[in-house]
Design a protein around this motif. Structure first.
Motif: not given
Length: 515
Positions: A114-124
């Motif tokens: 999460y700390t590295h790919r926050e925006e990707v995670v929120k999209t998922a």
């Protein structure tokens, strides 16, 4: 038996299981498999659905990895999101290596940090069907890290999807029930092995969703220490059996000291419930006006009319008149709608001092007892008290909020000190015995949140006691059956419309339908 434990007691049970050969790794596999089976019951076929599994650094994250792998094997799309760092516990690292690094049959779980790919995670998260919280489990105390709190807030505010927590919602203290700000709020919590005490506390119960207890292979003997156990359907075996040649004398004589002109309904409901649960003879002792008004509604009861004072409460002669009649009964209930006066206080103390059969105290019986609790020492027979939390606060002098913060402890302490069976009413009613045993009831619904429900319960418990059921079992049976009947009524009635009288009237049908 289904146990209720603190975080430390759960840790001890797992250590005991490990020593018996059920390894921590095996328990983690069992947990993931059990969660997957329950997940399928909720979602149906997982194939084609999208899941995000939030994993922490410890064993709860390891459970999540196993669950994610099972989802993938069944055709679901799944992303393992490590919310702060990669696994650090030995068993979680083992599963990470097995499913996220080396893979099985060459296939790896999709993962993200999460700390590295926050925006990707929120999209998922906004595009998935189910999010599963496996971040902390029983290991959480204190406050959430800001990044994790922010993630949970995002899920609460932006993700209209199914939310599930594994074992304990992250941000909840498994022992105390204290919730951190922005704690994860699931629709369902899969409790692993045993129920965690904190989840049943009033501080967070409404925020944990539906609670489902899952078996992860820990034998019962591994729970050497536990706070309480659930009341289960095994209590139904205590319902008295009626033989072909039975007569009314075989099922006890019950005296219900209840009611005043202001609270006639309490006398009616408690008397009716006692009859509906099978007591052979039920006698209502009350002021004449109450007896005269109730008799047409319950012609099956017998009545002991007594004089009332100018305000419609029992007068000064009631104590002496009842004192000489107590020996003729097999159980006595006292307090439903009785009123609080100097005369009813004298009556209460007289009954407690002189009764040689089981006594069940409710409502004003408990409020009157609080004026002189030491009278309990003048009769060494076991008694039942059935307070709601505010009555219990008056009785013990303990603040309401303290009682609600640890209902198990306060009920147990009172029972051990005063030799009573304590039925502390409310959501997850607590039943405590003088020997330190505590039971939690999870039957029932909000349809019981209505004046008069406690009167029905008192009549039920007293009825079973009058028929010869031991007092602890009578209390457990009454509480369990009371809630079960409300659940059955809710299948065809709105919760808001369930009346205490409906519960009393439906009891015979409920008992007939039991296995």
């Amino acid at each position: 038996m289904k146990y209720i434990v603190t975080a430390q007691q759960m840790k001890k049970a797992e250590e005991n299981a490990d020593r018996k050969g059920i390894t921590f790794s095996a328990m983690m596999d069992n947990a993931g498999n059990a969660c997957f089976k329950q997940l399928v019951r909720i979602t149906g076929d997982v194939s084609g659905l999208a899941f995000v599994v939030l994993c922490g650094r410890g064993n709860n994250g390891g459970d999540g990895i196993v669950l994610a792998q099972r989802i993938k094997e069944a055709g679901g799309m799944v992303l393992c999101l490590f919310v702060s760092d990669l696994p650090t516990s030995a068993n979680a690292r083992e599963n990470y290596s097995k499913y996220c690094v080396t893979g099985v049959n060459g296939e790896l779980l999709d993962t993200a940090l999460y700390t590295h790919r926050e925006e990707v995670v929120k999209t998922a998260l906004t595009n998935c069907d189910v999010v599963i919280d496996c971040v902390f489990g029983t290991g959480f105390e204190g406050e959430l890290e800001p990044k994790i709190a922010s993630l949970f807030r995002f899920i609460s505010n932006n993700c209209d999807i199914i939310k599930i927590s594994v074992d304990v919602p992250s941000g909840v203290d498994a022992t105390t029930g204290r919730m951190a700000e922005s704690a994860f709020r699931p629709d369902v919590t899969f409790m692993l092995g045993a129920a965690k005490k904190g989840l049943l506390s009033h501080t967070c119960f409404d925020s944990c969703g539906d609670l489902v207890l899952l078996d992860i292979g820990i034998p019962p003997e591994c729970y050497e220490e536990y706070e309480a156990s659930f009341i289960g359907e095994e209590v139904l075996k205590h319902i008295p059996v009626r033989g072909k040649s039975a007569h009314k004398g075989d099922f006890g004589k019950l005296l219900n000291i209840a009611g005043c002109e202001q609270f006639m309904g309490a006398a009616l409901l408690s008397t009716k419930a006692a009859l509906k649960c099978g007591a052979g003879i039920v006698t209502l002792a009350s002021v004449k006006e109450v007896c005269r008004s109730i008799a047409p509604a319950i012609p099956e009861a017998t009545f002991l009319p007594l004089y009332g004072d100018a305000d419609g409460f029992l007068d000064s002669d009631a104590a002496d008149k009842l004192k000489n009649k107590l020996s003729g009964f097999s159980a006595v209930s006292l307090g439903c709608g009785l009123g609080i006066t100097t005369h009813t206080q004298n009556l209460t103390e007289t009954v407690i001092k002189n009764c040689i059969c089981p006594i069940i105290l409710d409502a004003d019986g408990i409020n009157l007892l609080s004026l002189n609790i030491n009278v309990l020492k003048e009769n060494d027979k076991l008694k039942v008290i059935t307070p709601h939390p505010r009555e219990f606060s008056r009785l013990t002098g303990t603040p309401f909020n303290e009682i609600q913060a640890d209902r198990i402890k306060h009920a147990r302490d009172f029972s051990e000190k005063w030799n009573t069976v304590t039925v502390l009413k409310g959501v997850n009613t607590v039943v405590a015995a003088p020997d330190g045993r505590v039971f939690i009831n999870i039957t029932g619904n909000a349809g019981l949140a209505k004046g008069g429900s406690g009167d029905v319960l008192t009549g039920m418990i007293t009825s079973f006691a009058a028929q010869g059921v031991r007092l602890l079992e009578a209390a457990l049976l009454g509480v369990y059956l009371h809630g079960l009947t409300a659940e059955k009524l809710a299948e065809s009635m709105a919760l808001s419309g369930i009346m205490p009288g409906d519960v009393a009237d439906f009891l015979p049908w409920m008992m007939k339908s039991l296995p």
